[in-house]
Design an enzyme around this catalytic site. Structure first.
Site, PDB file in Angstrom:
ATOM      1  CE1 TYR A 172       1.192   0.521   4.273  1.00 47.33           C
ATOM      2  CE2 TYR A 172       0.507  -1.778   4.199  1.00 47.33           C
ATOM      3  CZ  TYR A 172       1.197  -0.754   4.811  1.00 47.33           C
ATOM      4  OH  TYR A 172       1.902  -0.999   5.950  1.00 47.33           O
ATOM      5  CB  SER A 197       2.438   4.577  12.078  1.00 48.62           C
ATOM      6  OG  SER A 197       1.609   3.612  12.661  1.00 48.62           O
ATOM      7  CE  LYS A 198       4.068   1.702   7.818  1.00 56.15           C
ATOM      8  NZ  LYS A 198       5.228   2.323   7.238  1.00 56.15           N
ATOM      9  NE  ARG A 199       0.292  -3.057   9.244  1.00 51.38           N
ATOM     10  CZ  ARG A 199      -0.445  -3.895   8.530  1.00 51.38           C
ATOM     11  NH1 ARG A 199      -1.610  -4.314   8.963  1.00 51.38           N
ATOM     12  NH2 ARG A 199      -0.024  -4.300   7.354  1.00 51.38           N
TER      13      ARG A 199
END
Length: 520
Positions: free
Chosen positions: A14, A253-255
């Site tokens: 992604y 952040s992506k998480r």
RNA sequence: GUCCCCAUCGUCCAGAGGCCCAGGAUACGGCCCUUUCAAGGCUGAGACACGGGUUCGAAUCCCGUUGGGGACGCCA
């Protein structure tokens, strides 16, 4: 000298908002100076499904219109642009480092290093490797090897003096060499690590400007050390502030979607998008679908220009008022000198505002083209649509006007594409507006008017309604809401008369009959 | 813990010593418009973290404090 910049994504599946901002600034800088922008794939950590993990990233760049002059799929004179395919080159560089004495073989075990690290921490000082297991001669190496040890290659960093350079965003920066670690650049198995690979590739690809996020600032001395040891001229550096979480100063952040969902505005953006994606049958989970990921905006129907324009202004500005930029204007005005030094937090609401502006600026035809994939995707019209269907979409787009903020918002109006019998009633609205004393009689009488209204267009319907309330001696509110709910199933929507006109006489009559049946 | 960085409205930016009792955008409140929902028009509230200097004069320069953040991998 031709300016050459690069963006080096790792294939993660992604494209992250923060990453795109960095890529955008690289792209703009290259375009501004008539140079080249390249894409290099940092896949030194053996990737499993490379193409699967890379495709969404390349698609994201294409969608955003950030074209690359060299890199995957387009090739170029320095191909391959995958670090994994350049391993031999990196190994040769490691050898060169060893030969020149800029690096050494180190026979320490992970445990031994960890022990030194722990001690340093206990003593509240910065860890610096003792070089106890360093082998600088063949004899030393042989001795360690006979003891069953194997070697990694470490940088032999200077232990005095400073590393000073001029950063195009941060200004003059200086690091003490004595604070720098003897970083590992090659593992015992021969594979090379990022810092070495990056320095080598930047040189081989003739990168002139390394524009990246600040988290790399502290990596710069060791990369400059590697470059110098290899006899390269160091590129110019520019470290951009990171993009922060909504309403916070922490790095995005992506998480952390579940955490961001606690943020009201972020949740609104997410819910808005999730509803559209789910309508399209997409499985929406926090890991795959988030306003932190570029694909979210494509899936929901944002204009790539809106996202790019918003991102441009996250940490950069031209002056105190210019907000809307075409690509050409961005390229003309962009400069690293005007990049902010402090982090900027990502605000999905402001992004939506940019999107609204872009959407409104589009012609009806353009909006229709944006909206079509959505109505086709949910089966509201054929794919490709028939001429009457296309005309209907055009009518709805025109009538919805500014209510269509993103292309996917067209899905708020399924009732204009569905057969009369399929239109769902909002029960609350039906109860409040239709299931009321006297409404059935009024609806029937208004229906009689609809039978004869001619032409069946918005102004005439408007007139008919006003005549009706005048002769009935009622307020317009006593009938108009009931008509709306009967015809569209909802209490909200765009102009009622435009809506009725789009539906046409037959559908309006049928829908009023259906509502009356429902009352009985 | 060690090193480094950052600090103007809720948020994004403007401001590089007097143009600033701080400007724009977004979000928010009120009013108007209105058949609903949006939009639009008008309008309101909203910030130079604190303390010392330097200077005739500081949001702007210096020092300190506080707060926030980043980096400290045989990840990238």
């Amino acid at each position: 000298m031709t300016v050459r910049t690069r963006f080096a994504p790792s294939p993660t599946g992604y494209l992250h908002i923060g990453g795109v901002r960095t890529a955008l600034f690289n792209w703009l800088f290259a375009r501004r100076h008539g140079g080249q922008f390249l894409l290099r794939i940092d896949d030194t950590d053996a990737q499993r499904n490379l193409s699967e993990a890379l495709q969404p990233i390349l698609d994201g760049f294409r969608w955003l219109g950030l074209d690359w002059d060299e890199g995957p799929e387009v090739g170029g004179p320095h191909a391959p642009y995958y670090q994994s395919q350049r391993a031999e080159r990196h190994r040769a560089a490691a050898e060169q480092l060893l030969a020149s004495g800029a690096a050494y073989r180190d026979y320490a075990t992970a445990e031994e290093i960890q022990a030194e690290r722990d001690t340093a921490r206990q003593e509240k000082r910065r860890f610096l490797y003792s070089r106890r297991w360093m082998a600088e001669t063949e004899a030393q190496a042989a001795a360690f090897e006979s003891a069953g040890r194997s070697a990694a290659v470490r940088l032999k960093m200077p232990r005095e003096g400073t590393c000073a350079f001029h950063d195009l965003v941060r200004g003059d920066v200086e690091f003490e060499w004595a604070l720098e670690q003897d970083h590992v650049v090659q593992r015992a198995d021969g594979s090379c690590l990022y810092h070495l690979a990056s320095a080598v590739d930047d040189h081989d690809f003739a990168i002139t400007h390394v524009i990246r996020a600040v988290e790399h600032l502290s990596n710069t001395p060791r990369q400059m050390f590697i470059s110098a040891a290899l006899g390269y001229e160091a590129p110019v550096f520019a470290h951009l502030p990171y993009v922060a979480e909504p309403g916070s100063a922490e790095k995005l952040s992506k998480r952390k979607l579940s955490k961001y969902l606690k943020h009201h505005e972020f949740k609104k953006a997410y819910d808005h998008g999730a509803a559209i994606a789910e309508a399209l049958g997409r499985v929406v989970t926090p890991d795959t679908f988030s306003p932190v990921v570029v694909d979210f905006y494509r899936a929901v129907g944002y204009e790539p220009d809106a996202l790019v324009n918003y991102l441009l202004l996250l940490g950069w500005s031209l002056d105190d008022r210019t907000e809307t930029f075409t690509r050409e204007q961005m390229i003309e005005h962009f400069s690293l000198e005007r990049v902010n030094r402090s982090p900027a937090s990502f605000d999905p609401q402001k992004l939506l505002a940019f999107q609204e502006r872009r959407m409104q600026a589009l012609s009806v035809e353009a909006r229709v083209s944006r909206v079509l994939p959505f109505v086709e995707g949910v089966g509201l019209v054929d794919s490709p649509p028939t001429d009457p269907q296309r005309a209907r979409v055009t009518d709805v787009v025109r009538a919805a006007g500014e209510r269509l903020k993103v292309a996917g918002d067209i899905l708020n109006y399924p009732e204009f594409f569905q057969p009369d019998a399929d239109v769902a009633y909002d029960e609350k609205a039906f109860t409040k507006r239709v299931r009321k004393e006297g409404v059935d009689t009024r609806l029937r009488r208004f229906r009689e008017r609809l039978v004869v209204v001619d032409p069946f267009d918005a102004p005439t319907l408007d007139q008919a309604m006003h005549d009706f309330v005048a002769t009935e001696g009622i307020g317009i509110g006593q009938i108009i809401h009931a008509v709306r709910v009967a015809a569209t199933g909802k209490a909200v929507g765009f102009g009622l008369f435009e809506g009725l006109a789009i539906l046409g006489r037959a559908a309006c009559l049928a829908r009023i009959d259906r509502a009356l049946d429902r009352l009985a």
